[in-house]
Design a protein around this motif. Sequence first.
Motif, PDB file in Angstrom:
ATOM      1  N   GLU A  93       0.823  -1.209   0.000  1.00  4.09           N
ATOM      2  CA  GLU A  93       0.000   0.000   0.000  1.00  4.09           C
ATOM      3  C   GLU A  93       0.861   1.265   0.000  1.00  4.09           C
ATOM      4  O   GLU A  93       2.045   1.246   0.342  1.00  4.09           O
ATOM      5  N   ALA A  94       0.217   2.368  -0.379  1.00  2.00           N
ATOM      6  CA  ALA A  94       0.816   3.698  -0.281  1.00  2.00           C
ATOM      7  C   ALA A  94       0.264   4.366   0.961  1.00  2.00           C
ATOM      8  O   ALA A  94      -0.956   4.533   1.095  1.00  2.00           O
ATOM      9  N   VAL A  95       1.154   4.744   1.873  1.00  2.00           N
ATOM     10  CA  VAL A  95       0.762   5.254   3.186  1.00  2.00           C
ATOM     11  C   VAL A  95       1.267   6.678   3.356  1.00  2.00           C
ATOM     12  O   VAL A  95       2.452   6.955   3.120  1.00  2.00           O
ATOM     13  N   GLY A  96       0.410   7.572   3.776  1.00  2.00           N
ATOM     14  CA  GLY A  96       0.805   8.927   4.112  1.00  2.00           C
ATOM     15  C   GLY A  96       0.973   9.058   5.614  1.00  2.00           C
ATOM     16  O   GLY A  96       0.088   8.646   6.366  1.00  2.00           O
ATOM     17  N   LEU A  97       2.091   9.596   6.056  1.00  6.57           N
ATOM     18  CA  LEU A  97       2.346   9.799   7.487  1.00  6.57           C
ATOM     19  C   LEU A  97       2.620  11.275   7.744  1.00  6.57           C
ATOM     20  O   LEU A  97       3.540  11.857   7.182  1.00  6.57           O
ATOM     21  N   THR A 124       4.976   1.925   0.131  1.00 11.72           N
ATOM     22  CA  THR A 124       5.329   3.277  -0.289  1.00 11.72           C
ATOM     23  C   THR A 124       4.893   4.231   0.817  1.00 11.72           C
ATOM     24  O   THR A 124       3.728   4.222   1.218  1.00 11.72           O
ATOM     25  N   VAL A 125       5.824   5.001   1.326  1.00  8.70           N
ATOM     26  CA  VAL A 125       5.525   5.925   2.420  1.00  8.70           C
ATOM     27  C   VAL A 125       5.721   7.351   1.917  1.00  8.70           C
ATOM     28  O   VAL A 125       6.802   7.701   1.436  1.00  8.70           O
ATOM     29  N   VAL A 126       4.666   8.137   2.016  1.00  5.05           N
ATOM     30  CA  VAL A 126       4.718   9.552   1.664  1.00  5.05           C
ATOM     31  C   VAL A 126       4.640  10.346   2.961  1.00  5.05           C
ATOM     32  O   VAL A 126       3.712  10.158   3.755  1.00  5.05           O
ATOM     33  N   GLU A 135      14.447   7.975   9.151  1.00  6.34           N
ATOM     34  CA  GLU A 135      14.434   6.661   9.784  1.00  6.34           C
ATOM     35  C   GLU A 135      14.104   5.553   8.792  1.00  6.34           C
ATOM     36  O   GLU A 135      14.664   4.451   8.858  1.00  6.34           O
ATOM     37  N   LEU A 136      13.185   5.819   7.856  1.00  4.41           N
ATOM     38  CA  LEU A 136      12.744   4.780   6.936  1.00  4.41           C
ATOM     39  C   LEU A 136      13.603   4.668   5.689  1.00  4.41           C
ATOM     40  O   LEU A 136      13.562   3.658   4.989  1.00  4.41           O
ATOM     41  N   GLN A 141      13.533  -1.819   1.087  1.00  5.59           N
ATOM     42  CA  GLN A 141      12.273  -2.356   0.577  1.00  5.59           C
ATOM     43  C   GLN A 141      11.140  -1.335   0.617  1.00  5.59           C
ATOM     44  O   GLN A 141      10.064  -1.573   0.074  1.00  5.59           O
ATOM     45  N   PHE A 142      11.370  -0.186   1.266  1.00  7.83           N
ATOM     46  CA  PHE A 142      10.368   0.880   1.332  1.00  7.83           C
ATOM     47  C   PHE A 142      10.687   1.949   0.292  1.00  7.83           C
ATOM     48  O   PHE A 142      11.839   2.364   0.150  1.00  7.83           O
ATOM     49  N   LYS A 143       9.670   2.379  -0.418  1.00  9.95           N
ATOM     50  CA  LYS A 143       9.814   3.540  -1.293  1.00  9.95           C
ATOM     51  C   LYS A 143       9.405   4.765  -0.491  1.00  9.95           C
ATOM     52  O   LYS A 143       8.262   4.860  -0.035  1.00  9.95           O
ATOM     53  N   ILE A 144      10.316   5.705  -0.311  1.00 13.71           N
ATOM     54  CA  ILE A 144      10.060   6.877   0.515  1.00 13.71           C
ATOM     55  C   ILE A 144       9.898   8.099  -0.377  1.00 13.71           C
ATOM     56  O   ILE A 144      10.802   8.418  -1.166  1.00 13.71           O
TER      57      ILE A 144
END
Length: 259
Positions: A93-97, A124-126, A135-136, A141-144
């Motif tokens: 998933e694409a996650v917004g933080l 995917t972290v936005v 940190e990420l 393995q994470f798309k930042i």
Amino acid sequence: MSRDARWKALLELLVEHGRLDVEDAAAELAVSAATIRRDFDQLAEQQMLLRTRGGAVVHGVSYELPLRYKTARQATEKQRIARAVADLVAPGEAVGLTGGTTTTEVARALAVRGDLASGSPALTVVTNALNIAAELAVRPQFKIVVTGGVARAQSYELVGPLADGVLGQITLDVAVLGVVSFDATHGAAAHDEAEAAVDRLLCERAERVVVAADSSKLGRRAFARICAADTVDTLVTDTAADAAAVGRFEEAGIRVLLV
């Protein structure tokens, strides 16, 4: 007690009481009055408080502690909330933080999930939070994706029209909001209007919205509105949450998870 620990304790007491006397603070922290005077002077130089004759006061009614001084508040509750929020996110998933101490814990909980240890990308972290991105970013393995913008010293968040430009070009599966307050009538809010504006855009770009907030944030109001309560799909909070407040959220159609 170390200087950093004293400073955190002093700022927490200031937020709670609005004013501190040197002698009272010295007694509370079991240190000398001379030490407290030096601490007050140094914190005043950093514009963290205002010195008064014999003590100190906060800057104003909307006083906001910088992120580095908020990490110890409700720490255990925030970690439980973070693990529960992380469990709501599916691989790929694409996650917004947004920024904040609770969302930082969510990022850490996502980073150690075994089923997110590999993938192209596993997630995917936005985010507009520099500390979360840092940190990420070491997780290959994470798309930042980091928004542009101007950094706020208090929260490490990027705000302003440069952030708007990036967020207008993406879609998210879920947005996770860290908030100053969340109320069933008045919605979610932050101290700073520029911060709230970026958080609002994250909500608008997401299929679902999760508020991650410890019980001390519930039923309160803050200056800058992020979104209405009916925009939120899920609230994750701790078991100390007031039952009446939880009932009002549920009546508003919000799923409430108590952890």
